[in-house]
Design a protein around this motif. Structure first.
Motif, mmCIF file in Angstrom:
data_model
loop_
_atom_site.group_PDB
_atom_site.id
_atom_site.type_symbol
_atom_site.label_atom_id
_atom_site.label_comp_id
_atom_site.label_asym_id
_atom_site.label_seq_id
_atom_site.Cartn_x
_atom_site.Cartn_y
_atom_site.Cartn_z
ATOM 1 N N UNK A 169 -1.210 -11.405 8.016
ATOM 2 C CA UNK A 169 -1.176 -10.332 7.027
ATOM 3 C C UNK A 169 0.188 -9.663 7.062
ATOM 4 N N UNK A 170 0.842 -9.567 5.913
ATOM 5 C CA UNK A 170 2.159 -8.941 5.807
ATOM 6 C C UNK A 170 2.001 -7.621 5.063
ATOM 7 N N UNK A 171 2.019 -6.528 5.801
ATOM 8 C CA UNK A 171 1.772 -5.208 5.223
ATOM 9 C C UNK A 171 3.089 -4.526 4.870
ATOM 10 N N UNK A 172 3.180 -4.071 3.636
ATOM 11 C CA UNK A 172 4.321 -3.281 3.184
ATOM 12 C C UNK A 172 3.777 -1.878 2.885
ATOM 13 N N UNK B 12 0.851 -1.198 0.000
ATOM 14 C CA UNK B 12 0.000 0.000 0.000
ATOM 15 C C UNK B 12 0.882 1.241 0.000
ATOM 16 N N UNK B 13 0.438 2.271 -0.718
ATOM 17 C CA UNK B 13 1.116 3.566 -0.671
ATOM 18 C C UNK B 13 0.108 4.627 -0.260
ATOM 19 N N UNK C 130 -8.310 -3.990 4.106
ATOM 20 C CA UNK C 130 -7.573 -2.760 4.399
ATOM 21 C C UNK C 130 -8.405 -1.524 4.070
ATOM 22 N N UNK C 131 -9.104 -1.544 2.941
ATOM 23 C CA UNK C 131 -9.897 -0.381 2.542
ATOM 24 C C UNK C 131 -11.021 -0.128 3.546
#
Length: 307
Positions: A120-123, A95-96, A286-287
């Motif tokens: 969940x692996x969030x970048x 996500x940016x 996420x949204x």
């Protein structure tokens, strides 16, 4: 490496148009990536990518294969989660979003999200520049402000209400403006995503509710939100920005809110993602989570999100 893995690698190369960038993102040797694409081309019996010294392009057959691979991979991801316990989300999510949103709103709330979804692996990329969602491999991006025309799907998340403010030191030197006419003796710090772009001026909603801009003398032009705030704190002029993240400066008196009756138009907030027949559950999660987070923020007008 099975055929699904080869398809995933092919999709990434097709989107980034580069073996080198794809290998770097995927953290695998470039030779391994090239070998996987060759095996997929052998399976398909056709050349999928046209390689040149400068870029990689899809062939006609490659364009058809790319579209089918993207849909098949989305179906497989949905199938893989068919019998998971309800609410269990896993996988890597890229996500940016703008840096101030990440720093002041999202990151402080992340521990609860990641505790609820440990797989969940969030970048998280946080920058004020306009990233290329497809070429840089993001699942979704969050944008504040007017959107440029694109083929991306845009989901409204809400609006940031803006305030006008300046440092106490600046106002002591230049006076406290009481009306729009008073701004003739003041300076503005201009924010633009591209230096030299955008119409500089004091933005406000007129009595008819329509946006208007009052030309002002610009002391400095910047293209990122941290520099924008730093310029105001240094006493370089008036800024217009969301209240989120500046509450402490307002409470301490370092920044002072001015002309509350002439606020700038609210800034729309959108989540953008590439068109998919079935949006990945982790992106949906996420949204929806971010929409709820924005709804709880005091200075955000939230909107319902439908996916």
């Amino acid at each position: 490496m099975d055929q699904l893995d080869e398809m995933r690698l092919f999709v990434r190369v097709a989107e980034l148009e580069s073996f080198s960038r794809s290998a770097e993102q995927l953290a695998i040797p470039k030779a391994t990536l090239s070998a996987a694409i060759r095996r997929l081309e052998e399976r398909m019996g056709t050349r999928l990518l046209q390689r040149t010294t400068r870029r990689v392009q899809l062939t006609t057959d490659g364009q058809l294969c790319y579209a089918r691979c993207r849909d098949l991979l989305a179906d497989m991801e949905e199938f893989g989660g068919l019998f998971r316990q309800e609410g269990q989300i896993s996988g890597q999510l890229r996500v940016d979003m703008p840096s101030r949103m990440a720093r002041h709103l999202v990151i402080p709330a992340l521990p609860a999200l990641l505790a609820a979804h440990p797989d969940l692996q969030l970048m998280l990329s946080s920058t004020d520049r306009r990233v290329d969602l497809v070429r840089e491999g993001f699942d979704c991006v969050v944008r504040v402000g007017a959107l440029e025309p694109s083929s991306l799907v845009a989901r409204p998340l809400g609006q940031y209400r803006q305030i006008n403010c300046a440092s106490a030191g600046y106002l002591a030197a230049h006076g406290l403006p009481q009306s729009l006419a008073d701004l003739a003796g003041h300076r503005l710090v201009h924010y633009g995503t591209g230096l030299g772009r955008g119409e500089p001026g004091f933005e406000y909603l007129g009595e008819d509710g329509r946006p208007a801009t009052l030309p002002m003398t610009v002391s400095l032009t910047v293209n990122d939100s941290e520099s924008y705030l730093a310029a105001a704190r240094a006493g370089l002029g008036i800024i217009q920005m969301p209240r989120v993240g500046v509450e402490a400066l307002l409470a301490s008196g370092e920044l002072v809110s001015i002309l509350p009756q002439w606020q700038a138009p609210p800034l729309p907030i959108h989540a953008l993602y590439a068109h998919r027949r079935q949006l990945a559950p982790r992106v949906q999660l996420f949204i929806h989570w971010l929409a709820g987070l924005l709804a709880d923020a005091q200075e955000v007008d939230s909107e319902p999100v439908a996916l």
